[in-house]
Design a protein around this motif. Structure first.
Motif, short mmCIF file in Angstrom:
data_model
loop_
_atom_site.label_atom_id
_atom_site.label_comp_id
_atom_site.label_asym_id
_atom_site.label_seq_id
_atom_site.Cartn_x
_atom_site.Cartn_y
_atom_site.Cartn_z
N ALA A 75 -7.02 -26.22 15.32
CA ALA A 75 -6.73 -25.73 16.66
C ALA A 75 -6.44 -24.24 16.71
CB ALA A 75 -5.54 -26.51 17.24
N TYR A 127 6.53 -32.77 14.75
CA TYR A 127 6.05 -33.58 15.87
C TYR A 127 6.68 -34.97 15.86
CZ TYR A 127 2.44 -30.55 17.88
OH TYR A 127 1.79 -29.55 18.53
N TYR A 163 -2.37 -38.31 18.97
CA TYR A 163 -2.30 -36.88 19.25
C TYR A 163 -1.49 -36.61 20.51
CZ TYR A 163 -5.88 -35.81 15.75
OH TYR A 163 -6.57 -35.66 14.58
N HIS A 164 -1.15 -35.34 20.70
CA HIS A 164 -0.48 -34.88 21.91
C HIS A 164 -1.35 -33.85 22.61
CE1 HIS A 164 2.73 -35.95 19.05
NE2 HIS A 164 3.50 -36.23 20.08
N ASP A 165 -1.36 -33.87 23.92
CA ASP A 165 -1.93 -32.77 24.69
C ASP A 165 -0.91 -31.62 24.63
OD1 ASP A 165 -4.12 -32.07 26.74
OD2 ASP A 165 -2.30 -31.56 27.83
N ASP A 188 -7.00 -25.96 21.07
CA ASP A 188 -8.20 -25.20 20.68
C ASP A 188 -9.10 -24.85 21.86
OD1 ASP A 188 -8.88 -27.82 21.14
OD2 ASP A 188 -10.30 -27.96 19.47
N ARG A 225 -6.00 -29.89 22.54
CA ARG A 225 -5.32 -29.94 21.23
C ARG A 225 -4.80 -28.55 20.86
NH1 ARG A 225 -5.39 -34.58 22.16
NH2 ARG A 225 -6.79 -36.16 21.32
#
Length: 310
Positions: A143, A189, A31-33, A161, A159
């Protein structure tokens, strides 16, 4: 009429644009911040929930919905089942979704459907979960769902959210240029990660954690469209343009014909042009339409999911 008898509740929830979007480095969990400034705009999904023993969803509206899933993978069905599970409700619901937000357009249409479904079913079933708990359930679905529930203007972190409302003054005027072809968010992405790897020497290492810049927050706080135009940014835009090169021409067209600025919204391919006033919005929409581009005029910010009938 008693709750539980065959009655209907209709809720509308807004699509959104990302006026600012930063993506941190790819993390070990894949995942990415992210750090985003969302604005809810006056392009709404409407969900009508009717009491039933089973769970079903059907679609209507001005856009082609033939490719949308109607099984348990559909986000609106998942929202209804999540609420039923949480509350112990034993029945089901028939959902009719009037779609206006582009599909796979980076505007959170599916998330708006899920948010509207949560509110509609809570009202229809008389489960009275309350807004705070609905927000928690919304976050389990994706999110963008909590934001569609709340609307307005908000900063999303983590994320995307983890929401905090942003003060916003006045209305901003947008022209949305819609594309017939959707873009897959995971593909965008992946392209961003590849782009960063390919250009590591020029771009340098990306920070793991990112934030929304003060300038963009100040612009919405003061209602200053020109300042917002100067501070809008989307890290995913370069990746979206590589996957859909025709969007580059579209951005140039709008910006050369009166838009203060244009931005790919989220993962695209919807392009949002910020303009100064309603007249310029109307003129730019006409120009884009004459050029063969499907375009809409919207304003923001607007409220989140609200019951409109039932």
């Amino acid at each position: 009429m008693n709750r539980g008898q065959r009655r209907s509740v209709t809720v509308r929830a807004p699509g959104k644009i990302n006026v600012y979007f930063r993506v941190g480095a790819l993390q070990h969990d894949g995942y990415h911040d992210v750090a985003s400034l969302y604005q809810a705009v006056s392009l709404y999904e409407e969900v009508t929930a009717t009491a039933s023993d089973e769970f079903s969803v059907r679609f209507g509206g001005p856009i082609d919905t033939s490719g949308l899933a109607t099984d348990d993978s559909n986000l609106a069905i998942r929202a209804a089942k999540l609420l039923a599970k949480h509350t112990g409700y034993g029945g089901g619901v028939d959902l009719t979704v009037l779609k206006r937000v582009p599909i796979a357009g980076g505007m959170g249409g599916g998330s708006a459907d899920a948010a509207a479904t949560l509110v509609a079913c809570d009202e229809l079933w008389g489960t009275d979960v309350g807004r705070t708990k609905l927000s928690e359930l919304a976050a389990e679905l994706g999110a963008d769902v909590p934001f569609a529930l709340e609307g307005g203007t908000a900063v999303g972190t983590g994320r995307g959210d983890e929401l905090s409302p942003a003060l916003a003054k006045g209305s901003f005027h947008w022209v949305l240029a819609l594309s017939n072809a959707g873009l897959s968010t995971p593909e965008v992405y992946s392209m961003l990660d590849q782009h960063r790897d390919d250009h590591l020497n020029e771009l340098g290492e990306q920070p793991e954690y990112v934030k929304v810049e003060t300038a963009v927050l100040q612009a919405v706080r003061t209602g200053d469209a020109e300042s917002l135009a100067d501070s809008m940014h989307n890290d995913l835009q370069a990746a979206a343009l590589r996957l859909a090169p025709e969007l580059t021409e579209l951005l140039e067209l709008g910006e050369s014909r009166g838009a203060l600025a244009g931005i790919v919204s989220g993962s695209g391919p919807t392009v949002a042009f910020l303009v100064s006033n309603p007249q310029e919005a109307s003129e730019l929409k006409s120009l884009l339409t004459r050029s063969g581009v499907s375009a809409l005029v919207v304003t923001g910010p607007v409220h989140g999911a609200r019951v409109i009938e039932g």
